[in-house]
Design a protein around this motif. Structure first.
Motif, PDB file in Angstrom:
ATOM      1  N   VAL B 116      75.111  43.947  16.069  1.00 51.57           N
ATOM      2  CA  VAL B 116      76.121  43.076  16.888  1.00 51.57           C
ATOM      3  C   VAL B 116      77.030  44.293  15.518  1.00 51.57           C
ATOM      4  CG1 VAL B 116      77.792  41.740  15.814  1.00 51.57           C
ATOM      5  CG2 VAL B 116      75.354  40.842  16.256  1.00 51.57           C
ATOM      6  N   GLN B 119      78.132  48.562  12.852  1.00 50.14           N
ATOM      7  CA  GLN B 119      79.107  48.172  11.743  1.00 50.14           C
ATOM      8  C   GLN B 119      77.402  47.461  11.215  1.00 50.14           C
ATOM      9  OE1 GLN B 119      81.294  48.932   9.583  1.00 50.14           O
ATOM     10  NE2 GLN B 119      80.625  48.035   7.736  1.00 50.14           N
ATOM     11  N   MET B 120      76.840  45.984  12.021  1.00 53.19           N
ATOM     12  CA  MET B 120      75.991  45.698  11.365  1.00 53.19           C
ATOM     13  C   MET B 120      75.298  46.517  11.180  1.00 53.19           C
ATOM     14  SD  MET B 120      74.165  42.339  12.742  1.00 53.19           S
ATOM     15  CE  MET B 120      72.197  42.012  12.833  1.00 53.19           C
ATOM     16  N   LEU B 263      82.036  43.491  23.175  1.00 50.26           N
ATOM     17  CA  LEU B 263      80.863  43.003  23.424  1.00 50.26           C
ATOM     18  C   LEU B 263      80.248  42.937  21.710  1.00 50.26           C
ATOM     19  CD1 LEU B 263      79.982  44.519  26.573  1.00 50.26           C
ATOM     20  CD2 LEU B 263      80.794  41.648  26.202  1.00 50.26           C
ATOM     21  N   ARG B 264      80.354  43.968  20.890  1.00 49.89           N
ATOM     22  CA  ARG B 264      79.859  44.133  19.689  1.00 49.89           C
ATOM     23  C   ARG B 264      78.096  44.418  20.097  1.00 49.89           C
ATOM     24  NH1 ARG B 264      82.114  46.047  18.102  1.00 49.89           N
ATOM     25  NH2 ARG B 264      81.376  45.479  15.364  1.00 49.89           N
ATOM     26  N   THR B 286      71.666  37.385  11.814  1.00 49.51           N
ATOM     27  CA  THR B 286      72.238  36.173  12.139  1.00 49.51           C
ATOM     28  C   THR B 286      71.383  35.615  13.460  1.00 49.51           C
ATOM     29  OG1 THR B 286      71.889  37.920  13.533  1.00 49.51           O
ATOM     30  CG2 THR B 286      74.390  38.634  12.676  1.00 49.51           C
ATOM     31  N   PRO B 290      73.421  38.431  20.145  1.00 50.78           N
ATOM     32  CA  PRO B 290      74.034  37.023  21.771  1.00 50.78           C
ATOM     33  C   PRO B 290      73.361  38.722  22.794  1.00 50.78           C
ATOM     34  CG  PRO B 290      76.198  38.344  20.364  1.00 50.78           C
ATOM     35  CD  PRO B 290      75.372  38.820  20.105  1.00 50.78           C
TER      36      PRO B 290
END
Lengths: 439, 439
Positions: B116, B119-120, B263-264, B286, B290
């Motif tokens: 995501v 950063q994730m 949109l990450r 998570t 997505p």
């Protein structure tokens, strides 16, 4: 393209992972579920999977949604495709408050933090509160994804048993007293009060005040995870724990079961001071949740009869629950027992002594039926006589056929057990990390 | 709706946060950036913000994208809206390998994990490797979001200085030797080799092998963060560190700067064994990224001239970089110096002694210009004579006007400093958590 893989180790004794000594302590316990490989087989079409927790999305209005996502990009694309705040889109946070009001929660949108699914909420709450060795109290069994997050922060899980009315208050008090005596720091109670995953039971309304009172007495926070609350088969809802104790409950919500899991939109409602820290934690985890996805959910809620849609989902799941319960009644051998859910996705089955559900799983998959064995839902190795059957995804016909196949496998295991004693010995087993198959 | 807020404390000495004693140790250091409140003011339209790191998306083909997202939901909605794997959508992972090939990386899609945003990825890599007290080596200054993740896992950051050619190898060796002598466990070097955030410099190609060699010698992993690599203003790319040392480099990539940040969608490319653990860590964080967003990126890459699109972005950013550099040249008082980026979003400015960029910030915002003061980019309180100016988002005209205003504020600060000595004394300051304003 070819991959430059690490060169083969020179001796059989050398470790295959050259990074092994570099990992953090928390990583040591991170191992793939043993049943993961089986799921590759279990996902073949001829296998009836009663293992997964995937919602059935067939009732979604795809045409309407298709038009809406197009509009969002055409009209507000430069917002939808841009970074947003870690707190979440304001209008969505207001709508989330309206949804929570259905379960008696009065909340201010400022105290809602939108997350990448409620799994991220769970992970963030654990990050905020748990040092290594801290204790989290959880129902036994509990959600496998929660156990994964607790393990990631090296929290120790103490399970408290449920009965048909959910978590047993006297046992909770006992566990808290024991932890106190042992000098252990209990950080929170993690509970799924409604249509429990995996147990399929609901915390009796008359127990709720008592549970809250016990946690307050022991200065323990309550983390209320409620993804299934609106999926009561008679349209019934229960008062959220948060509704009567806003200062001591962190509430986790999700659109994964009532709208669309693939958008990964969930939320945390937290006391004000905790909420501020949650936003900071979320920033360092993902910067912000996807803006577009939040706008999709928001527009859907604003323009669609979402309550009517949830009613459709409920009816669909009720039919499947009925199919599963009647098939269990018809096919399962004597000595098996199971919970009777009034909502949600899952039935929790206990099999006769001598049968080990994990050892049995490969044989079940060979017989073209899959389930989630019970040990994955405990942090302490319990659960080898339990299994979770989910009725959310397969059709009623497939459910009946799956249970029929499962019953035959069980019969043959029980035969073996009667003849030779216990079938397969179970090793103590820690929590497994979750996967969509075991959501 | 009204909120049941905690009752007011009875005495002024009582803590406002009743949960304070419950937090994990890592949470203690989690405080909001002091400049956050200022950003509320800075986001007013009359203020020229040179503080933010938001990409300029105006060149995106919104009509095409609008049609594509509609198609995905209409044709494959039941997949797009459903849970996926934590590993990521297979076809997207293949496309990511093609993108990385532009910088000389040969990778297998199996070793890519979709996250995501990057950063994730950063958060997950830190989760896998860092125990509290472990050392991470990072350039000084470094990306504020990375410092936030390192702090969340209680890792200690040791900064190594850069010059115009990027990270200085001899200083890296020195820092590693010192850490070794002090008995500290260094887990990885975190580096942004190309068009550095915030420093605006690029690691010289002739230094890359040496940096890799030093890390190998010291048994330290390299975490290569490369969100800007394809945004070289002359279309130039540099060989990724990962391209020559696949076994000892974890590579982080992102679509936030080359397509759509909202949109990450980012990724991690990791050595095989590390990748397996990353997937498990991502599941507990998570469950999965997505699905819909991954399909959007994948379809965009498959059907759109994405290289042409990146060229447009580059040209846009080059114009803005030019506007900023010429304005700095024209307006900034003598005694200021700055970096001259060949790509990316940022210029790093050093101001004369006696001026404190953080103390100056409220005065700048009053003069209707905002920037990111330097201390946020260091974990050790350094940076009070530095500031980051970003040219990614405002128009060239606004950039010129912003620099003009900034120069006037600087002049007046320098006047004050000449008359009264140092303006404002800086306290040592830890890392701030990131926000989209400081990405």
């Amino acid at each position: 393209m070819t991959e430059n893989r690490p060169s083969k180790p020179q001796s059989g004794r050398q470790n295959l992972d050259p990074h092994l000594e570099r990992y953090a302590a928390r990583t040591a316990g991170m191992t793939a579920s043993e049943i993961r490989a089986l799921f590759a087989v279990a996902s073949r079409p001829e296998v009836v999977s009663l293992a997964g927790g995937m919602p059935n999305l067939a009732a979604l209005p795809l045409d309407t949604l298709s038009a809406q996502v197009a509009e969002i990009i055409a009209d507000e694309g430069l917002v939808a495709l841009q970074y947003g705040s870690a707190h979440g889109v304001p209008v969505l946070r207001e709508q989330i408050c309206e949804i929570m009001a259905l379960e008696g929660i009065k909340a201010h949108p400022d105290d809602v933090v939108v997350t990448v699914g409620s799994q991220m909420g769970l992970d963030m709450v654990t990050r905020l509160f748990c040092d290594p060795g801290d204790v989290v109290i959880a129902e036994g069994p509990s959600y496998v994804g929660a156990l994964g997050s607790f393990a990631a922060y090296q929290a120790q899980v103490v399970h408290v048993a449920m009965d048909d009315q959910g978590l047993v208050p006297s046992l909770l008090r006992e566990a808290l007293d024991q932890a106190k005596k042992a000098g252990r720091r209990v950080k929170f109670l993690y509970t799924i009060p409604n249509f429990h995953n995996p147990a399929g039971v609901t915390l009796a309304v008359e127990r709720r005040a008592e549970i809250l009172e016990i946690c307050r007495e022991h200065n323990v926070l309550v983390v209320e995870d409620n993804p299934y609350g609106l999926l009561g088969f008679d349209g019934q809802t229960y008062p959220a724990l948060r509704s009567t104790d806003p200062d001591n409950v962190v509430y986790l919500g999700s659109f994964s079961k009532t709208f669309a899991s693939g958008l990964r939109v969930g939320w945390v409602l937290a006391p004000h001071a905790v909420r501020e820290k949650l936003v900071l934690a979320a920033e360092s985890a993902t910067l912000c949740p996807p803006t577009f996805n939040q706008m999709i959910v928001s527009r859907y809620l604003a323009t669609h009869d979402w309550k009517g849609q949830i009613k459709k989902f409920r009816e669909n799941y009720r039919d499947r629950r009925d199919a599963m319960l009647s098939a269990l009644e018809q096919y399962l051998p004597a000595g098996c027992s199971w919970t009777k859910p009034d909502g949600g996705f899952y039935v929790w089955v206990t099999v006769p002594e001598g049968v080990d559900t994990k050892a049995m799983l490969p044989r079940a998959v060979t017989a073209r039926v899959a389930y989630a064995s019970g040990t994955g839902f405990y942090a302490d190795g319990f659960g080898s006589r339990q299994m979770r059957l989910s009725y959310c995804y397969p059709t009623p016909e497939r459910i009946r056929e799956g249970v029929r196949r499962l019953a035959a496998v069980l019969e043959s295991e029980m035969d073996l057990a009667r003849t030779f004693g216990s079938v397969g010995t179970r090793q103590i087993q820690g929590p497994q990390t979750p996967s969509p198959d075991t959501v």
